[in-house]
Design a protein around this motif. Structure first.
Motif, PDB file in Angstrom:
ATOM      1  N   LYS A 540      76.936   0.784 108.124  1.00  0.00           N
ATOM      2  CA  LYS A 540      77.061   2.011 108.653  1.00  0.00           C
ATOM      3  C   LYS A 540      78.390   2.391 109.013  1.00  0.00           C
ATOM      4  N   LYS A 541      78.917   3.390 108.251  1.00  0.00           N
ATOM      5  CA  LYS A 541      80.271   4.062 108.701  1.00  0.00           C
ATOM      6  C   LYS A 541      80.245   5.634 108.542  1.00  0.00           C
ATOM      7  N   VAL A 542      80.234   6.183 109.609  1.00  0.00           N
ATOM      8  CA  VAL A 542      79.986   7.759 109.718  1.00  0.00           C
ATOM      9  C   VAL A 542      81.305   8.495 109.817  1.00  0.00           C
ATOM     10  N   ALA A 543      81.523   9.600 109.005  1.00  0.00           N
ATOM     11  CA  ALA A 543      82.619  10.622 109.125  1.00  0.00           C
ATOM     12  C   ALA A 543      81.967  11.847 109.637  1.00  0.00           C
ATOM     13  N   ALA A 550      79.135  20.050 118.398  1.00  0.00           N
ATOM     14  CA  ALA A 550      78.242  19.340 117.547  1.00  0.00           C
ATOM     15  C   ALA A 550      78.975  18.028 116.935  1.00  0.00           C
ATOM     16  N   GLY A 551      80.200  18.071 116.538  1.00  0.00           N
ATOM     17  CA  GLY A 551      80.672  16.774 116.236  1.00  0.00           C
ATOM     18  C   GLY A 551      81.137  15.737 117.408  1.00  0.00           C
ATOM     19  N   ILE A 552      81.466  16.381 118.337  1.00  0.00           N
ATOM     20  CA  ILE A 552      81.656  15.469 119.647  1.00  0.00           C
ATOM     21  C   ILE A 552      80.393  14.734 119.782  1.00  0.00           C
ATOM     22  N   ALA A 553      79.358  15.454 120.097  1.00  0.00           N
ATOM     23  CA  ALA A 553      77.914  14.941 120.230  1.00  0.00           C
ATOM     24  C   ALA A 553      77.654  13.932 119.289  1.00  0.00           C
ATOM     25  N   ALA A 554      77.740  14.309 117.913  1.00  0.00           N
ATOM     26  CA  ALA A 554      77.205  13.403 117.024  1.00  0.00           C
ATOM     27  C   ALA A 554      78.027  11.980 117.232  1.00  0.00           C
ATOM     28  N   ALA A 555      79.126  12.056 117.438  1.00  0.00           N
ATOM     29  CA  ALA A 555      79.908  10.860 117.499  1.00  0.00           C
ATOM     30  C   ALA A 555      79.607  10.152 118.758  1.00  0.00           C
ATOM     31  N   PHE A 556      79.429  10.635 119.891  1.00  0.00           N
ATOM     32  CA  PHE A 556      78.957   9.920 121.104  1.00  0.00           C
ATOM     33  C   PHE A 556      77.649   9.320 120.763  1.00  0.00           C
ATOM     34  N   PHE A 557      76.573  10.057 120.319  1.00  0.00           N
ATOM     35  CA  PHE A 557      75.093   9.056 119.952  1.00  0.00           C
ATOM     36  C   PHE A 557      75.479   8.201 119.218  1.00  0.00           C
ATOM     37  N   GLU A 561      74.895   3.961 119.515  1.00  0.00           N
ATOM     38  CA  GLU A 561      74.040   3.264 118.882  1.00  0.00           C
ATOM     39  C   GLU A 561      74.900   1.931 118.115  1.00  0.00           C
ATOM     40  N   GLY A 562      75.949   1.795 118.270  1.00  0.00           N
ATOM     41  CA  GLY A 562      76.972   0.740 117.934  1.00  0.00           C
ATOM     42  C   GLY A 562      77.148   1.185 116.199  1.00  0.00           C
ATOM     43  N   VAL A 563      77.275   2.315 115.710  1.00  0.00           N
ATOM     44  CA  VAL A 563      77.553   2.662 114.568  1.00  0.00           C
ATOM     45  C   VAL A 563      79.142   3.249 114.707  1.00  0.00           C
ATOM     46  N   ALA A 564      79.730   2.694 113.557  1.00  0.00           N
ATOM     47  CA  ALA A 564      81.270   3.124 113.618  1.00  0.00           C
ATOM     48  C   ALA A 564      81.440   4.659 113.177  1.00  0.00           C
ATOM     49  N   VAL A 565      82.049   5.342 113.932  1.00  0.00           N
ATOM     50  CA  VAL A 565      82.160   6.655 113.435  1.00  0.00           C
ATOM     51  C   VAL A 565      83.516   7.431 113.824  1.00  0.00           C
ATOM     52  N   THR A 566      84.105   8.159 113.108  1.00  0.00           N
ATOM     53  CA  THR A 566      85.352   8.706 113.204  1.00  0.00           C
ATOM     54  C   THR A 566      85.161  10.186 112.926  1.00  0.00           C
ATOM     55  N   VAL A 567      85.771  11.077 113.933  1.00  0.00           N
ATOM     56  CA  VAL A 567      85.752  12.671 113.754  1.00  0.00           C
ATOM     57  C   VAL A 567      86.905  13.211 113.388  1.00  0.00           C
ATOM     58  N   LEU A 598      84.057  10.845 127.270  1.00  0.00           N
ATOM     59  CA  LEU A 598      82.656  10.088 127.371  1.00  0.00           C
ATOM     60  C   LEU A 598      82.431   9.462 125.823  1.00  0.00           C
ATOM     61  N   ALA A 599      82.777  10.337 125.045  1.00  0.00           N
ATOM     62  CA  ALA A 599      82.404   9.789 123.555  1.00  0.00           C
ATOM     63  C   ALA A 599      83.526   8.639 123.152  1.00  0.00           C
ATOM     64  N   LYS A 600      84.439   9.032 123.758  1.00  0.00           N
ATOM     65  CA  LYS A 600      85.572   7.868 123.421  1.00  0.00           C
ATOM     66  C   LYS A 600      85.317   6.503 124.216  1.00  0.00           C
ATOM     67  N   ALA A 601      84.558   6.863 125.275  1.00  0.00           N
ATOM     68  CA  ALA A 601      84.120   5.574 126.055  1.00  0.00           C
ATOM     69  C   ALA A 601      83.154   4.835 125.244  1.00  0.00           C
ATOM     70  N   MET A 602      82.374   5.394 124.680  1.00  0.00           N
ATOM     71  CA  MET A 602      81.415   4.762 123.618  1.00  0.00           C
ATOM     72  C   MET A 602      81.967   4.207 122.450  1.00  0.00           C
ATOM     73  N   GLY A 603      83.254   4.405 122.311  1.00  0.00           N
ATOM     74  CA  GLY A 603      83.865   3.951 121.107  1.00  0.00           C
ATOM     75  C   GLY A 603      84.095   4.816 119.778  1.00  0.00           C
ATOM     76  N   ALA A 604      83.700   5.969 120.000  1.00  0.00           N
ATOM     77  CA  ALA A 604      84.057   6.916 118.944  1.00  0.00           C
ATOM     78  C   ALA A 604      85.418   7.172 118.617  1.00  0.00           C
ATOM     79  N   GLN A 605      86.002   7.378 117.327  1.00  0.00           N
ATOM     80  CA  GLN A 605      87.349   7.568 116.934  1.00  0.00           C
ATOM     81  C   GLN A 605      87.401   8.970 116.621  1.00  0.00           C
TER      82      GLN A 605
END
Length: 998
Positions: A540-543, A550-557, A561-567, A598-605
């Motif tokens: 899973k790799k989400v853009a 909305a975008g920041i929240a989606a990236a955080f969640f 959950e361990g999904v690779a996500v880039t905004v 907070l979102a970056k701390a979770m690993g969101a790009q």
């Protein structure tokens, strides 16, 4: 039958009182018993009262148990419900049901007691005797420290009728009555049940139940008839007498103007009652004559202020054509009449008060020499009779001095304070719907309205409790389970969770938003280093397209959950509308940056300065899912017939980025009535060179879509509101508008604007239109996403579009909405893509005291702190329906195996007034929808309620109705086939609450 009250025999009443007090420390649900131990008592009617307050003639003095409950809560003056010659079934047929709605100001369409006059008499005597026994046995105070005040109406012929006359004489001396013998015989036969009551005490109880009376005057009663009745009561019956006066004595013009000025302009009434009722010119000389008459007879005389106020049923509030208003909207009228009478009689005429009295004003009324004071509306609200307990503590030191006069200056000051006191001002906007949209279950019905009313269902009670304990880190952890943007929502969330907060019925909602921000601010440094994603999800790799909320929240969640996500964000900085449009005086960049951290701390790009127009291009880069969170930036259409206007988004962006570049002129007009319009108007006020900012809207303020607090902030900033104007066009510095007027009311009571054909001109160097922005439909159409009629993407409950693995969230799919709604969309998408479980009941996991019920305190709190500790803990205990029932017909019982008490409804104690339905957080009527205990087969057969009828033979066999089906069950048999929760409920009543069963 549900709307027929069945008076409780004295033996059952006293058994109930004694057993409930022994087992639970409460009396008819009143756990905050007030004990008068200071020896103070005020003389009145040649008797005395330990406190100068009590229930008014109304629902709280109709049945014996109601009076007993009020006595336990500290009341010592009881204005008994009015009796008249028309009574019982004849009167009940004239009272439509439901008959009470007390959501804010109160309305009712009831009259006098629905019992027969002999039944009412028996209830009052039983209550008198019971209170005498309770005073001694429970140590509540001086057994002679309370007074019963009769109330009769409405014409002399009826008052002279044999049954009303027998009532009056029986109240003057009850010793020869059958009910007195019933009470006396039971007490003497059951002395063993008492520790402090002996035979001598019982035999010494005075049969003189009442020495005083209030003449209740029906609207339209001629002045000579009023005086004839009072003269009869004074001279023939020898009673201390009050005359109840109507607010109509103030005159139509005064009443209309005062209510309108306080925001109650929607209350509909004409002048006919003002014309037909007693007139001031007749009242003054009449009162002087009656004062003199009582002085000759050695009796006390006074006026009762006031009766309720008759108004039209305009919005279907009750099933009648006319209803009677009381509560905080009546106070401005009643206190004005009190001032007028006090001035006229130099403070020498005694005033008994009932007209919007409550905790906020009762001490001032008493200090002004106005007493006794009776109440109904305030105790029809959550907290119920226990609101009286708080008042009891407030008035505990009432002294023992006799009435020496009303302090005219203080009464005038109370009346003069009304226009500036927010307690008496109606909010601009209609009160929000406080229901949760669900049917109340038969068991386990406690519900936190704040949680279900929040779009993301945050576990608000859990984090409020943690914050109240100073455990901010734990509170923030609870918040973050469902809310990825605690700083942004803690600052600008419209916090409609507070709309559902039960504290609204006390003083105001708990400051949920403020507590959230407090938790985030206090705990950020501690919690941020601990944040880490779950184990990586392979494949899973989400853009996410769009770096707004909305975008920041989606990236955080997703990242959590361990999904690779880039905004991907097209602008050079993240935050969307919140950063680039919402004014800095509303929210600073530091709050936005904190949530991004907070979102970056979770690993969101995050990648900024990148514009994405094609989902396929992202799929080509190896992304498996695409979420469009692009907002709603497309300008709305002002529909001006001529001239040009500035779009609100363009204006706000420029005002935030480079305000000095704006040349708006002296006069700015903002067209629109939503929150964005308020932001624009307030921002325009801050632009150099702007002198006047006017807001134009085709409806009135009450019907503007903006939130109440947004309207007030705009007004505080000096924005001028021009209501009922529809823009036509702008030219040469002038905005021409059509003048609208409110048309007829529809079924909901709302009045739509209608064009009058007239126009007005408004100075306008610049016109800014804030009429609703739109979704970029071209973007979605280019990506093959189906659109609805409004040009918004069609999605399912997971936010998935018809294009495989393409989602739309936030304003991109809703149009302009709130940040918390954007988070809700992001949650749904993350659940679908990553299998996220936001854990609705997170407090079960992180809150060790979750299984320990909170104790509802029910006191009004005039001062709050942060964190706000006023939470009533509705997630673990509700019981609101038990509190607001005047007759105590909804009862909370402990059931083995259940962590919370369960609610049952007792049919025989209910007259279907409907008040519990107003406050139940469900879209339900507890008096119809809760499991019901019946006392007779007749009542069972004449009801449709789910419930049970005990057979009364000790066998355990009950007749039970469920879903319309009637069947007999032996509840002592575990295999009887009855739903186990209901079987245990019935068994609990049999074992521990036998006094509930006749």
């Amino acid at each position: 039958m549900s709307d027929i009250m069945r008076p409780i025999p004295f033996a059952q009443l006293m058994t109930w009182v004694l057993e409930e007090y022994q087992k639970q420390g409460s009396v008819f649900g009143v756990s905050k018993l007030v004990r008068h131990e200071n020896g103070q008592a005020l003389p009145i009617f040649y008797e005395k009262i330990e406190s100068p307050y009590g229930p008014a003639a109304g629902p709280h003095t109709q049945l014996a148990q109601n009076i007993i409950a009020a006595y336990a809560a500290g009341c010592r003056f009881f204005e008994l419900k009015t009796v008249q010659v028309m009574d019982g079934e004849e009167l009940s047929k004239c009272v439509p049901k439901p008959c009470i709605t007390a959501g804010d100001e109160c309305y009712n369409c009831e009259w006098s007691t629905e019992l027969t006059v002999p039944q009412a008499y028996a209830e009052y005597v039983k209550a008198w005797f019971a209170c005498k026994l309770m005073a001694r046995e429970l140590g509540l105070g001086d057994p002679d420290g309370f007074v019963f005040n009769m109330s009769v109406g409405y014409d002399l012929e009826g008052i002279k009728s044999p049954k009303v006359d027998a009532y009056i004489e029986g109240m003057k001396d009850a010793s020869g009555s059958a009910v007195w013998a019933e009470c006396m015989d039971w007490a003497l036969a059951n002395l063993g049940k008492f520790q402090k009551v002996d035979e001598a005490y019982v035999k010494a109880i005075s049969p003189v139940v009442s020495r005083s009376i209030t003449e209740s005057t029906l609207h339209g009663c001629p002045p000579d008839e009023i005086e004839r009745i009072a003269t009869y009561l004074i001279t023939e019956k020898g009673l201390n007498t009050y005359i109840k006066c109507n607010p109509t004595l103030l005159g139509y013009e005064y009443a209309r103007k005062r209510l309108d000025s306080l925001g109650f302009d929607y209350i509909v009434f004409d002048d006919h009652h003002f014309v037909e009722d007693l007139q001031w010119a007749d009242a003054v000389p009449m009162l002087r004559r009656l004062i003199a008459l009582c002085q000759e007879r050695g009796l006390e005389f006074g006026v009762k202020l006031t009766n309720t106020f008759p108004v039209d049923v305009a919005a279907g509030e009750l099933p009648s054509q006319e209803m009677y208003m009381s509560g905080r909207s009546l106070f401005p009228l009643t206190i004005a009449l009190a001032a007028r009478i006090s001035n006229e009689f130099d403070g020498k005429l005694r005033i008994s008060y009932s007209g919007g009295a409550d905790y906020t004003n009762i001490k001032d009324l008493f200090d002004a020499g106005i007493w006794p004071i009776t109440m109904a509306t305030t105790i029809l609200k959550p907290g119920g009779y226990q609101r009286l307990s708080q008042i009891g503590q407030l008035l505990m030191d009432c002294g023992s001095a006799p009435f020496t006069g009303v302090d005219v200056a203080k009464v005038n000051a109370l009346s003069d304070n009304v226009p500036v006191n927010p307690h008496y001002r109606k909010p601009i906007k209609p009160l929000p719907n406080r229901k949760n949209g669900r049917q109340v279950p038969l068991v386990d019905c406690f519900d936190a309205g704040c949680r279900t009313g929040c779009p993301i269902h945050q576990d608000i009670p859990a984090y409020l409790m943690r914050a109240g304990e100073g455990k901010y880190a734990e509170a923030l952890e609870i918040i973050l389970r469902r809310n990825a943007l605690p700083f942004i929502t803690g600052t600008i969330c419209p916090h409609h969770c507070g709309d559902k907060c039960m504290r609204n019925y006390y003083e105001s909602a708990v400051d949920i938003r403020g507590v959230k921000l407090k938790c985030a601010t206090e705990a950020m440094a501690q919690v941020l280093p601990t944040l880490k994603p779950a184990a990586p999800q392979s494949g899973k790799k989400v853009a996410v397209v769009g770096g707004g909320p909305a975008g920041i929240a989606a990236a955080f969640f997703l990242a959590r959950e361990g999904v690779a996500v880039t905004v991907f964000e097209r602008k050079e900085s993240l935050g969307g509308i919140v950063r680039h449009v919402i004014p800095a005086f509303r929210i600073g960049d530091d709050a936005i940056d904190a949530d991004i951290a907070l979102a970056k701390a979770m690993g969101a790009q995050f990648q900024t300065g990148v514009e994405i127009s094609s989902a396929q291009s992202l799929f080509d880069q190896g992304f498996t899912h695409v979420i469009f969170a692009t907002g709603a930036w497309k300008p709305g259409d002002a529909r001006l017939q001529y001239g040009q206007a500035m779009n609100v988004i363009a204006f706000l962006e420029q005002a935030k980025k480079a305000p000095d570049t704006l040349k708006l002129g002296a006069n700015v007009v903002v067209v629109g009535g939503g929150n964005t319009a308020m932001d624009a108007a307030r921002a325009a006020k801050r632009i150099p060179g702007v002198e006047n900012v006017r807001l134009v809207y085709r409806r009135d303020q009450r019907n503007m879509p903006a939130d109440e607090e947004e309207l007030h902030m705009a007004m505080d900033d000096g924005v001028e509101f021009l209501e009922l104007l529809a823009p036509v066009g702008v030219k040469d510095g002038v905005l021409t508008c059509s003048v609208m007027e409110l048309g007829d009311r529809d079924a909901s009571g709302r009045r739509s604007p209608v064009d009058t054909g007239r126009t007005v001109e408004v100075p306008a160097d610049t016109v800014i239109t804030a009429v609703g922005e739109h979704v970029d439909d071209a973007l979605f159409a280019a990506n093959g996403v189906a659109l609805d009629k409004k040009g918004r993407p069609v999605v399912n409950e997971t936010m998935a579009t018809g294009v495989a693995n393409v989602y739309a969230v936030g304003d991109a799919r809703r149009g302009p909405a709130t940040v918390v709604e954007a988070i809700a969309d992001a949650t749904a998408a993350a659940q679908a893509i990553a299998g996220m479980n936001p854990d609705l009941d997170v407090d079960k996991n992180v809150h060790p005291n979750y299984n320990k019920p909170l104790s509802k305190h029910g006191d009004l709190r005039t001062e709050t702190t942060c964190p706000d500790t006023r939470c009533l803990g509705c997630s673990t205990v509700c019981e609101t329906c038990t509190e607001v029932c005047p007759n105590r017909a909804n009862i909370a019982i402990a059931v083995p195996g259940k962590r919370m008490r369960q609610i049952i409804h007792v049919d025989g104690m209910c007259n279907e007034c409907g008040n519990c339905a107003i406050f139940c957080p469900y879209d339900s009527r507890p008096y119809k929808d809760k499991f019901t205990l019946f006392w007779s087969r007749e009542d069972f057969d004449n009801s449709t309620n789910d419930g049970w009828l005990p057979h009364g033979d000790g066998s355990g066999v009950c007749t039970v109705r469920l879903g319309g089906a009637v069947k007999e069950y032996n509840v002592t048999d575990p295999a009887c086939g009855l739903y186990e929760d209901l079987r245990q409920l019935i068994l609990a009543v049999r074992k521990d609450y036998g006094y509930l069963v006749k």
